[in-house]
Design a protein around this motif. Structure first.
Motif, PDB file in Angstrom:
ATOM      1  N   ASP A   1      24.193  12.158  32.928  1.00 56.37           N
ATOM      2  CA  ASP A   1      23.357  11.081  32.419  1.00 56.37           C
ATOM      3  C   ASP A   1      24.265   9.861  32.253  1.00 56.37           C
ATOM      4  O   ASP A   1      25.070   9.790  31.325  1.00 56.37           O
ATOM      5  CB  ASP A   1      22.755  11.521  31.077  1.00 56.37           C
TER       6      ASP A   1
ATOM      7  N   LYS B   1      19.280  -1.283  31.341  1.00 52.41           N
ATOM      8  CA  LYS B   1      20.436  -1.301  30.439  1.00 52.41           C
ATOM      9  C   LYS B   1      21.626  -2.001  31.081  1.00 52.41           C
ATOM     10  O   LYS B   1      22.676  -2.122  30.474  1.00 52.41           O
ATOM     11  CB  LYS B   1      20.817   0.125  30.050  1.00 52.41           C
TER      12      LYS B   1
ATOM     13  N   THR C   1      15.206   8.690  32.476  1.00 52.72           N
ATOM     14  CA  THR C   1      14.317   9.778  32.078  1.00 52.72           C
ATOM     15  C   THR C   1      13.614  10.373  33.299  1.00 52.72           C
ATOM     16  O   THR C   1      13.573  11.594  33.478  1.00 52.72           O
ATOM     17  CB  THR C   1      13.274   9.247  31.074  1.00 52.72           C
TER      18      THR C   1
END
Ligand code: PMP
Length: 409
Positions: free
Chosen positions: A202, A228, A97
């Protein structure tokens, strides 16, 4: 057969040995939200705080030098992991982000102008939508979305139509966090470049799950998150092409991002430090380096093969669950993210009953509200896989869903 021995890998993740709800085995199927951490990553961060902790880049003492070296070493490792030779092209951020916001705030504000077209897709996460919406509002940009087809893949004809309109920027996800769709990034980047656009990818759901080589893909910018990919929260990466990074103004102002400050003004530091104001997440950066070591020791081809096998298995196990509909492409052409609806039962109820059985899934819009709008569903239940999952986890999911249906029947 996958090369990953399930139980051996799962054994390296302490949290997976801990029961939930007193005596239920934890079946963790929420890695698309955040991945669990292997002991090696946890230990690397503990070791930093126990033996090396000091601020970086400034101190002239033993610990400061060791801390700086460990942090910069993590940058070098992470660069190599994604096929980048020059580690200066990696900016450490907090997460995907922040990486995308950094591009919008610096490159976007300087180089995009009123009326310019930005092309996104209908399958984007909010973090690849809202920064561009904010910029579009400020700069009066136009935004268009590549359509997603019913099978969860991008409509490439529509993509090419939009490229005809000469967008200045194209930004899309490498892999969808809802549909599991893996977009043909290399082709799409080449096509966008031919149309004269700058391309942002992304990579939040890509880098953790399959080998990504940016020298091969050649995007202009690429963003992903440590948490992640078995690393800690609070650390992310923005890769950029050197000429673009050099031309961009700084992001936040403060220490470390300057060369010189006087009463008259300041001059900016070199890339990447120009974009890294203030004391960074040092332990987290080092944890990210340890996560890269860990994933390399398993091998990204093995990680991907394992997830492919489990995805196939999940499709088989779920095939005859009454009223269950998986959205997105077939098992043979997607990553290990399986979002589904159960006829007549709200995803939150599904998730709650699964949770009572020790099964962690996610329910809701998964930060992709427009995509759910596209499929005319308010929410889905999402089971997402990683290298530590086993077929037994998917058998447990099936059993849990049988219970959900029994309760609601
Ligand atoms: N993009 C995608 C495709 C994601 O799956 C996520 C995380 N769900 C993000 C961006 C945002 O990542 P982060 O919250 O780490 O910034």
């Amino acid at each position: 057969n996958s090369v990953i021995s399930n139980n051996e890998i799962a054994g390296q993740f302490p949290i997976l040995k801990q029961p939930v709800h007193q005596d239920k085995r934890l079946v963790y199927l929420d890695s698309a939200a955040t991945a669990q951490k292997p002991l090696a990553v946890i230990q690397s961060m503990n070791a930093f705080y126990e033996h090396t902790n000091a601020n970086i880049h400034r101190g002239i003492h033993a610990l400061a030098e060791a801390a700086t070296e460990a942090y910069e070493n993590a940058r070098t490792k992470t660069a190599r992991f994604i096929g980048v030779a020059d580690a200066r092209q990696l900016i450490f951020t907090r997460n995907t982000t922040e990486s995308i916001n950094l591009i919008a705030y610096t490159w976007g504000r300087k180089f995009l102008n009123k009326g310019d077209l930005v092309v996104l897709t209908e399958m984007e996460h909010h973090s690849n939508l809202v920064p561009w919406y904010m910029l579009a509002e400020e700069k009066e940009l136009r935004i268009e979305f590549v359509r997603v087809r019913d099978d969860g893949t991008l409509d490439m004809r529509h993509y090419h139509d939009l490229l005809e309109k000469k967008p200045r920027l194209v930004s899309f996800t490498h892999m969808s966090n809802v549909l599991g769709t893996i977009n043909p990034a290399k082709e799409m980047i080449q096509d966008a470049h031919r149309a004269g656009a700058v391309v942002v990818i992304d990579g939040a759901q890509a880098v953790p799950h399959f080998g990504v080589n940016l020298t091969d893909l050649e995007p202009d910018f690429y963003a992903f998150s440590g948490h992640k990919m078995c690393g800690p929260t609070g650390i992310g990466v923005l890769y950029g092409k050197m000429d673009l990074l050099n031309a961009m103004p700084p992001f936040m102002g403060g220490g470390d991002m300057i060369k010189k400050v006087t009463f008259e003004g300041f001059s900016t530091n070199d890339v990447p430090y120009k974009f890294e104001a203030g004391t960074p997440a040092i332990a987290e950066g080092i944890g990210m380096g340890a996560a890269v070591d860990y994933l390399e020791s398993v091998g990204m081809d093995a990680v991907f093969a394992h997830e492919q096998e489990l995805t196939q298995y999940a499709f088989n196990v779920l095939a005859d669950v009454k009223g269950l509909r998986i959205i997105g492409p077939g098992a043979d052409v997607r990553g290990g993210v399986i979002s589904f609806t159960l006829e007549g039962i709200h995803p939150h109820d599904v998730a709650q009953i699964l949770d009572s059985e020790g099964i962690a899934v996610r329910a809701g819009h998964h930060c992709a509200m427009p995509l759910h709008q596209r499929f005319n569903i308010p929410a889905t239940t999402r089971a997402s896989l990683y290298l530590y999952n086993t077929k037994a986890d998917l058998d447990a999911l099936r059993k849990g869903l049988d219970k959900v249906i029994e309760i609601f029947a």
